[in-house]
Design a protein around this motif. Structure first.
Motif, PDB file in Angstrom:
ATOM      1  N   THR A 574       0.837  -1.292  -0.015  1.00  0.00           N
ATOM      2  CA  THR A 574      -0.060  -0.344   0.065  1.00  0.00           C
ATOM      3  C   THR A 574       0.743   1.232  -0.003  1.00  0.00           C
ATOM      4  N   GLY A 575       1.994   1.216   0.097  1.00  0.00           N
ATOM      5  CA  GLY A 575       3.044   2.374   0.117  1.00  0.00           C
ATOM      6  C   GLY A 575       3.204   3.166   1.287  1.00  0.00           C
ATOM      7  N   ASP A 576       2.420   2.740   2.464  1.00  0.00           N
ATOM      8  CA  ASP A 576       2.368   3.698   3.792  1.00  0.00           C
ATOM      9  C   ASP A 576       3.634   3.113   4.639  1.00  0.00           C
ATOM     10  N   LYS A 577       4.391   2.269   4.481  1.00  0.00           N
ATOM     11  CA  LYS A 577       5.217   1.814   5.473  1.00  0.00           C
ATOM     12  C   LYS A 577       6.387   1.166   4.644  1.00  0.00           C
ATOM     13  N   ILE A 578       7.675   1.805   5.101  1.00  0.00           N
ATOM     14  CA  ILE A 578       8.953   0.945   4.381  1.00  0.00           C
ATOM     15  C   ILE A 578       9.929   0.486   5.626  1.00  0.00           C
ATOM     16  N   VAL A 579      10.091  -0.691   5.418  1.00  0.00           N
ATOM     17  CA  VAL A 579      11.127  -1.442   6.356  1.00  0.00           C
ATOM     18  C   VAL A 579      12.506  -1.510   5.940  1.00  0.00           C
ATOM     19  N   TYR A 580      13.430  -1.315   6.858  1.00  0.00           N
ATOM     20  CA  TYR A 580      14.888  -1.291   6.217  1.00  0.00           C
ATOM     21  C   TYR A 580      15.883  -1.305   7.251  1.00  0.00           C
ATOM     22  N   ILE A 581      17.008  -1.757   7.039  1.00  0.00           N
ATOM     23  CA  ILE A 581      18.077  -1.933   7.992  1.00  0.00           C
ATOM     24  C   ILE A 581      18.775  -0.479   8.212  1.00  0.00           C
ATOM     25  N   GLY A 582      18.732   0.047   9.513  1.00  0.00           N
ATOM     26  CA  GLY A 582      19.209   1.302  10.096  1.00  0.00           C
ATOM     27  C   GLY A 582      20.635   1.352   9.967  1.00  0.00           C
ATOM     28  N   ASP A 583      21.281   2.570  10.103  1.00  0.00           N
ATOM     29  CA  ASP A 583      22.622   2.593  10.326  1.00  0.00           C
ATOM     30  C   ASP A 583      23.377   2.093  11.578  1.00  0.00           C
ATOM     31  N   ASP A 584      22.409   1.633  12.212  1.00  0.00           N
ATOM     32  CA  ASP A 584      22.977   0.832  13.532  1.00  0.00           C
ATOM     33  C   ASP A 584      22.869  -0.416  13.511  1.00  0.00           C
ATOM     34  N   GLY A 585      22.450  -0.928  12.380  1.00  0.00           N
ATOM     35  CA  GLY A 585      22.279  -2.449  12.220  1.00  0.00           C
ATOM     36  C   GLY A 585      20.880  -3.072  12.541  1.00  0.00           C
ATOM     37  N   ASN A 586      20.249  -2.347  13.056  1.00  0.00           N
ATOM     38  CA  ASN A 586      18.893  -2.881  13.734  1.00  0.00           C
ATOM     39  C   ASN A 586      17.964  -2.545  12.415  1.00  0.00           C
ATOM     40  N   VAL A 587      16.789  -3.488  12.606  1.00  0.00           N
ATOM     41  CA  VAL A 587      15.556  -3.443  11.876  1.00  0.00           C
ATOM     42  C   VAL A 587      14.776  -1.905  12.092  1.00  0.00           C
ATOM     43  N   TRP A 588      14.396  -1.454  11.344  1.00  0.00           N
ATOM     44  CA  TRP A 588      13.622   0.038  11.458  1.00  0.00           C
ATOM     45  C   TRP A 588      12.347  -0.067  10.493  1.00  0.00           C
ATOM     46  N   MET A 589      11.472   0.829  10.796  1.00  0.00           N
ATOM     47  CA  MET A 589      10.411   0.841   9.752  1.00  0.00           C
ATOM     48  C   MET A 589       9.999   2.463   9.789  1.00  0.00           C
ATOM     49  N   ILE A 590       9.660   3.044   8.672  1.00  0.00           N
ATOM     50  CA  ILE A 590       9.262   4.469   8.670  1.00  0.00           C
ATOM     51  C   ILE A 590       7.782   4.407   7.800  1.00  0.00           C
ATOM     52  N   ASP A 591       6.790   5.256   8.342  1.00  0.00           N
ATOM     53  CA  ASP A 591       5.736   5.325   7.851  1.00  0.00           C
ATOM     54  C   ASP A 591       5.675   6.736   6.825  1.00  0.00           C
ATOM     55  N   LYS A 592       4.484   6.866   6.166  1.00  0.00           N
ATOM     56  CA  LYS A 592       4.412   7.776   5.116  1.00  0.00           C
ATOM     57  C   LYS A 592       4.495   9.225   5.672  1.00  0.00           C
ATOM     58  N   ASP A 593       4.297   9.494   6.925  1.00  0.00           N
ATOM     59  CA  ASP A 593       4.676  10.718   7.595  1.00  0.00           C
ATOM     60  C   ASP A 593       6.034  10.903   7.998  1.00  0.00           C
ATOM     61  N   GLY A 594       6.943   9.988   7.767  1.00  0.00           N
ATOM     62  CA  GLY A 594       8.151  10.213   8.022  1.00  0.00           C
ATOM     63  C   GLY A 594       8.735   9.803   9.613  1.00  0.00           C
ATOM     64  N   ARG A 595       7.861   9.054  10.256  1.00  0.00           N
ATOM     65  CA  ARG A 595       8.046   8.700  11.623  1.00  0.00           C
ATOM     66  C   ARG A 595       8.649   7.275  11.504  1.00  0.00           C
ATOM     67  N   ALA A 596       9.963   7.246  12.366  1.00  0.00           N
ATOM     68  CA  ALA A 596      10.636   5.988  12.337  1.00  0.00           C
ATOM     69  C   ALA A 596      10.230   5.348  13.493  1.00  0.00           C
ATOM     70  N   ASN A 597      10.414   4.035  13.470  1.00  0.00           N
ATOM     71  CA  ASN A 597      10.179   3.075  14.430  1.00  0.00           C
ATOM     72  C   ASN A 597      10.974   1.904  14.480  1.00  0.00           C
ATOM     73  N   GLN A 598      11.961   1.801  15.683  1.00  0.00           N
ATOM     74  CA  GLN A 598      12.951   0.726  15.702  1.00  0.00           C
ATOM     75  C   GLN A 598      12.183  -0.664  16.091  1.00  0.00           C
ATOM     76  N   ILE A 599      12.447  -1.631  15.347  1.00  0.00           N
ATOM     77  CA  ILE A 599      11.978  -3.034  15.470  1.00  0.00           C
ATOM     78  C   ILE A 599      12.735  -3.685  16.354  1.00  0.00           C
ATOM     79  N   THR A 600      14.090  -3.912  16.170  1.00  0.00           N
ATOM     80  CA  THR A 600      14.987  -4.652  16.877  1.00  0.00           C
ATOM     81  C   THR A 600      15.872  -3.752  17.596  1.00  0.00           C
TER      82      THR A 600
END
Length: 709
Positions: A574-600
């Motif tokens: 749906t394009g409202d969330k992007i998952v990625y590997i952060g600069d710290d090596g953890n899993v992160w998620m960022i939403d369409k409003d630019g709010r980042a959420n650390q997963i691990t």
């Protein structure tokens, strides 16, 4: 004139000298003439002078022998007159004068201590000792009953009638049957000690229950003339096997049982031990729940075969040295055989003993592989990386494609067909390397001859491999299907060997491609796209870009834009969330409003272990987390992670399912390397070197995740 003498005839019992009633007398003179007898036994006897006269007097009684006497005048004169009569007494011997003897039925020997109760026809009762004489009177008819009682013998009654009294004779033997006194003891077959709480259920030959009280001896009465019948004994006790036995009369005889003596019958019960095995990997607190076991007894008889090891079992130990053989088997681990004696079983907790078993993994081999990476100077290249491979291991998953040669892969892509299709298509980038890897050092660069995108169709039977891009020396990597399956995105170096660009190839497009995006100083990698057509990818620094710049996540709709620092992004459908590997090596998620959420949150701890376990030359080829992806239309992330520790605390590459809160929902169970997960709405596909060969495996997504709305 004749002289008259009145006589009174009295019948006496010859033993007691008591008068006998119902006696009758007959008087006959010398000439044989019968003289009238006036009741009760009175007669007039006449004697003439100077004439010799005598009379024969006969007295009879039904229970006595007849008695006769001859009297003359002189005899009568010698008898005093009483009440004007001379009394003549005749002693009669009883007709049935008998004595009883009491014999053991089996030995025919006299039994001591017996007592005889004689009940007459008139219900009178006499108590006699064996050998004591008694008179049987049948004047009124009827039957006598002689009942013998004796300690340790069964009571016995003999009926005596007038008709059979003559046949029995003057000594009547009464044969009595001895009682068997049995005392049961229930013993532990191993220790020989008495089991105090054992329960005995004893039934006589008729099936009636015999009362048992403590350890007191029991009297067993066996049916006469039926040696095939016996007493049935059932013994039960918690923690022991149940036993049943039949006690026969012949068996007690063989034990030397005598009347009055109790025979001890010992029943041995073998202990039964309820137990359960807990199997885990040696050195790790990781349960191996799929372990199977086979148990055989000392005689080689199979008790259970290939059942779950954590299934409760009950073993019976009949001797102190009885040994069971327990064979534990788990794929990927050494088969373990355990000799199990009773002393090896720990004390039970809550009624069951738990035995901890540790299995060692199969020996691994360390093989050199080629990792396809992007180098700032040389672009997409290969690097030598060593990884552990186990000959066997993990769950028995389905391999959908096995790589025979050139197994070096960079990225997988999967789609459930295109419009109107239901066939799952799986794409992967496969590199071809001709250099001799055995001469390469750890972490050394390897030249890639070519890297193509291949596709396989997964249906009822897997189709062959279709090559989507040509083997022309170019390097095509990071494939990704559009949500509708109509085209395939990938990165290629066809225009610039150092800076891959983002291109698109239609499903029906046999040759060529359409360029999507190109950067002047950055390589474009890891593309993905949502249903609205927005592209998300990774900007990767090259030698021409500013030194120190880090990989950045960008997107492209109308104009390209940089979102955040990070690597390996993937947008959801749906394009409202992007998952990625952060600069710290953890899993992160960022939403369409630019709010980042650390997963691990454990990447740093993983990295510290990798610093110790991995040679410095290869360290940058190992990451705590890599290649995150989405389960379609679900808020769950699938990612390669090294959170788990394998043998020797070695960090291993597994596939995880994580919620957006970081909760682990599932992971692969294997000591080998699992990489590049991709998902359909029901399956996860990933690359693995389990079974000592690189293959693509498929596993079902757990139902609890599929049920999520």
């Amino acid at each position: 004139m004749p002289r008259r003498y009145w006589v009174s005839i009295v019948a006496l019992d010859s033993q007691s000298q008591q008068p006998l009633g119902d006696a009758s007398s007959e008087v006959v003179d010398t000439n044989g003439n019968r003289i009238p007898v006036i009741s009760p036994g009175v007669a007039a006897l006449l004697f003439e002078k100077n004439k010799s006269t005598s009379y024969t007097i006969t007295t009879t009684h039904s229970d006595y022998q007849s008695q006769s006497i001859i009297v003359n005048k002189k005899d009568l004169q010698a008898i005093r007159i009483h009440d004007d009569k001379r009394q003549l007494s005749l002693s009669l011997t009883p007709r049935h004068r008998v004595k009883f003897s009491v014999l053991d039925e089996k030995t025919q020997q006299a039994v001591e201590g017996a007592e005889i109760c004689l009940k007459g026809p008139d219900s009178s009762i006499q108590t006699l000792n064996p050998g004591e004489l008694v008179t049987l009177r049948f004047s009124q008819g009827g039957t006598y009953q002689a009942t013998v009682s004796c300690p340790n013998y069964e009571p016995f009654t003999q009926k005596i009638t007038k008709e059979n009294a003559k046949n029995l004779g003057s000594e009547i033997p009464l044969a009595i049957k001895a009682l068997y006194r049995v005392r049961f003891s229930v013993m532990d077959a191993e220790s020989g000690k008495v089991i105090p709480n054992a329960n005995l259920d004893i039934r006589d030959p008729q099936g009636d229950k015999v009362s048992t009280q403590g350890t007191a001896p029991l009297f067993f009465r066996f049916p006469k003339g039926e040696p095939q019948l016996g007493f049935h004994v059932a013994v039960t006790c918690p923690g022991y096997e149940s036993r049943q036995a039949t006690i026969m009369e012949s068996a007690l005889d063989s034990l030397g049982t005598k009347p009055g003596y109790a025979t001890d019958v010992n029943i041995s019960l073998s202990p039964q031990l309820p137990l359960r095995f807990v199997v885990q990997e040696a050195g790790l607190d990781r349960k191996l729940k799929q372990t199977t076991m086979t148990i055989t007894d000392s005689a080689g008889k199979i008790v259970v075969e290939q059942v779950p090891a954590n299934q409760q079992q009950t073993l019976t130990y009949r001797t102190p040295n009885e040994t069971y053989s327990v064979v534990m088997a788990y794929k990927g681990f050494h088969t373990l055989t355990i000799p199990l004696q009773r002393r090896d079983v720990p004390l039970p907790v809550n009624g069951i003993s738990e035995i901890l078993v540790e299995l060692k993994p199969d020996e691994y081999v360390e093989r050199a592989d080629v990792m396809i990476v992007h180098d700032r100077k040389r672009g997409t290249v290969g690097r030598i990386r060593h990884a552990r491979r186990y000959l066997r291991g993990g769950a028995n998953l389905r391999a959908v494609h096995v790589f025979q040669d050139n197994p070096w892969v960079r990225g997988l892509a999967v789609t459930v067909g295109g419009i109107g299709e239901k066939i799952t298509r799986l794409a992967f980038a496969q590199a071809f390397v001709t250099e001799d890897l055995t001469q390469k050092k750890k972490g050394e660069l390897v030249s890639i001859d070519s890297c193509v995108i291949n596709e396989i169709s997964l249906g009822k039977s897997n189709g062959g491999v279709a090559q989507l891009t040509p083997e022309d020396g170019s390097i095509d990597i990071d494939p990704f299907y559009s949500p509708d399956g109509e085209f395939l995105l990938y990165a290629t170096n066809r225009q610039d060997p150092v800076k891959p660009i983002l291109v698109r190839k239609g499903r029906r497009q046999r040759i060529g491609f359409a360029m999507i995006h190109q950067e002047s100083k950055w390589a474009v990698l890891y593309p993905s796209i949502d249903t609205k057509g927005t592209f998300v990818f990774q900007f990767t620094p090259t030698e021409s870009s500013t030194v120190g710049q880090r990989p950045t996540i960008g997107k492209l709709d109308k104009f390209p834009a940089r979102i955040t620092v990070g690597r390996q992004p993937q947008v959801n459908r749906t394009g409202d969330k992007i998952v990625y590997i952060g600069d710290d090596g953890n899993v992160w998620m960022i939403d369409k409003d630019g709010r980042a959420n650390q997963i691990t949150e454990d990447a740093q701890a993983i990295a510290q272990d990798l610093d110790k376990q991995v040679p410095p030359e290869e360290r940058d080829l190992f990451a705590p987390y890599a290649n995150p992806t989405w389960i379609p239309d679900k808020d769950y992330i699938v990612v390669m992670g090294m959170a788990a520790k394998g043998r020797d605390q070695y960090r291993q590459e597994d596939i995880y399912i994580l919620s957006l809160s970081g909760e682990q929902k599932w992971k692969t169970e294997n000591l080998s390397s699992d990489r590049f997960p991709v998902c359909t709405d029901k399956m996860i596909y990933f690359l693995s070197n389990r079974n000592d060969e690189w293959s693509i495996y498929a596993v079902d997504i757990p139902n609890e995740i599929l049920r999520q709305e």
